[in-house]
Design an enzyme around this catalytic site. Sequence first.
Site, PDB file in Angstrom:
ATOM      1  N   GLY A 145      -5.180 -27.831  -1.006  1.00 28.91           N
ATOM      2  CA  GLY A 145      -6.343 -28.497  -1.569  1.00 28.91           C
ATOM      3  C   GLY A 145      -7.376 -28.956  -0.563  1.00 28.91           C
ATOM      4  O   GLY A 145      -8.263 -29.738  -0.888  1.00 28.91           O
ATOM      5  N   HIS A 172       0.814  -1.216   0.000  1.00 28.24           N
ATOM      6  CA  HIS A 172       0.000   0.000   0.000  1.00 28.24           C
ATOM      7  C   HIS A 172       0.854   1.275   0.000  1.00 28.24           C
ATOM      8  O   HIS A 172       0.357   2.351  -0.308  1.00 28.24           O
ATOM      9  CB  HIS A 172      -0.987   0.007   1.170  1.00 28.24           C
ATOM     10  N   ASP A 196       0.043  -7.584   1.284  1.00 33.17           N
ATOM     11  CA  ASP A 196       0.479  -6.202   1.447  1.00 33.17           C
ATOM     12  C   ASP A 196       2.001  -6.075   1.490  1.00 33.17           C
ATOM     13  O   ASP A 196       2.557  -5.368   2.328  1.00 33.17           O
ATOM     14  CB  ASP A 196      -0.140  -5.570   2.704  1.00 33.17           C
ATOM     15  N   GLY A 201       3.598   6.835   7.894  1.00 32.46           N
ATOM     16  CA  GLY A 201       4.974   6.949   7.431  1.00 32.46           C
ATOM     17  C   GLY A 201       5.837   5.782   7.852  1.00 32.46           C
ATOM     18  O   GLY A 201       6.890   5.541   7.263  1.00 32.46           O
ATOM     19  N   ASN A 202       5.408   5.046   8.848  1.00 33.88           N
ATOM     20  CA  ASN A 202       6.178   3.885   9.288  1.00 33.88           C
ATOM     21  C   ASN A 202       5.804   2.612   8.546  1.00 33.88           C
ATOM     22  O   ASN A 202       6.432   1.568   8.747  1.00 33.88           O
ATOM     23  CB  ASN A 202       5.989   3.639  10.791  1.00 33.88           C
ATOM     24  N   SER A 203       4.777   2.647   7.727  1.00 27.59           N
ATOM     25  CA  SER A 203       4.396   1.462   6.959  1.00 27.59           C
ATOM     26  C   SER A 203       5.591   0.969   6.154  1.00 27.59           C
ATOM     27  O   SER A 203       6.245   1.724   5.450  1.00 27.59           O
ATOM     28  CB  SER A 203       3.255   1.784   6.001  1.00 27.59           C
TER      29      SER A 203
END
Length: 488
Positions: free
Chosen positions: A291, A128, A158, A232-234
């Site tokens: 499966g 993101h 992500d 901002g730390n993502s």
Amino acid sequence: MGGKNGPVGARSALGYAKTLTILALGAVLLAGSLPAAAQSQRITPQSREQISLSFAPVVRQTTPAVVNIYTKKRVREQAALSPLLNDPFFRQFFGDRLPQGQTRERVQNSLGSGVILRPDGLIVTNFHVIKDADEISVVLSDRREFDAKMLRSDERVDLAVLKIDAGREQLPTLPLIDSDQLQVGDLVLAIGNPFGVGQTVTQGIVSALARTNAGITDYNFFIQTDAAINPGNSGGALVTMDGRLAGINTAIYSRSGGSIGIGFAIPANMVRTVLSDDAARNGKIVRAWFGGSGQPVTPEVAASLGLPRPAGVLIAEVHPDSPAEQAGIRSGDVITAINGNEVPDPEALRFRIATLPIGETATFTVMRRGQPITTAAKLIAPPETPKREATVLKGQQPLAGATVANLSPALVEELGIPGPSRGVILLDIAARSPAARVGFQQGDVLQQVNNTPIASVTDAVAALGRGQSWRISIKRGDEVLTDTFSQR
């Protein structure tokens, strides 16, 4: 809780912040002053000297491998000539015939963090952070700036892999730990760029492991920490006391947008799969396929099966010719562990399978009729059998305008949908088509037409092409919906 590109509760982002306590400082790293026997144990501080220990050595070791990421995205938008022209009251009479203003372009800027994992400039961050970016810039801890290109991405977990060219220089890196070795209470550091203020280090503990109900990504299995996480730390690093990467900071739970001490990180074992060149195909990640699918074991189910506690996955469906079938797993079995790691629920089962390499043999612990058994299976890539045969339905019938396809394990994995991997799915619904007008939706699975089971696209085309009245059953989520349509 929020989506993977938004907050869990209010805002997606990361950062770790917590006031250092005397206990946390004392329990820390640098076992140089501890007896040799104690170095292999997790202990509380034993002396004033231990309490005065510092995080500085591990910070100096790890921060050079954490980078800041800046992106630019060009957005074209159309300005109305008058605010009144955007009023729903006017649009219900004039619709798209209202005059529009000029199209203009503006640039959206965003920021995040990333971690260098290979000395040639391979970087991992959150998907993101760089989603739909036209330009990606990476700034190292020494303030040098590089253009970056995206090598591969996996929106479902992500994560994204970037590459910068630093010439022949060997960049600092963070080694990955086996995140299954983490324990609740372990001290961790979070490194990133909150609010764009610059590289920041914060501290906390591992608050919980294997969080599967966070609702952040398609593979819900997170490290929870009490370190503060902020915009901002993502994509930043969650670091252990020996200077290794425990996870990639991803989201927080918040009602206000600020940190309240509930943050989530993607475990290093999931990061490792995204880095694997063997798993990457055409820029996308292909994961191992098992499966088998099922449901959580509730207290009622556990009692009925004679299980000592409500844990595991009660298998409901086993796909033919799958690794699950080859391992002898069948409907009614309860899978409790994979390779010795507990599987408390279906989310954990999916995570365990997804973090194993294609071609690896996995060992399953299964409860059958109250007795434990052990079996094994070699995991494979999800096959596209049958071929999808995407087809746009036409003619005078209620599903005209829908694009349908044969479900297969590969298509189910690609779409990231739960449920069966057989049948016919509605891939797309054309706007203002008969299928859209009567309420069919993308993702519906066609079950029956006029009481005839639909197993393939060929079946659907044939059944819908007959007669002037149709009784159609579709599966939407956990519901089966049936309605009757006729030509007017």
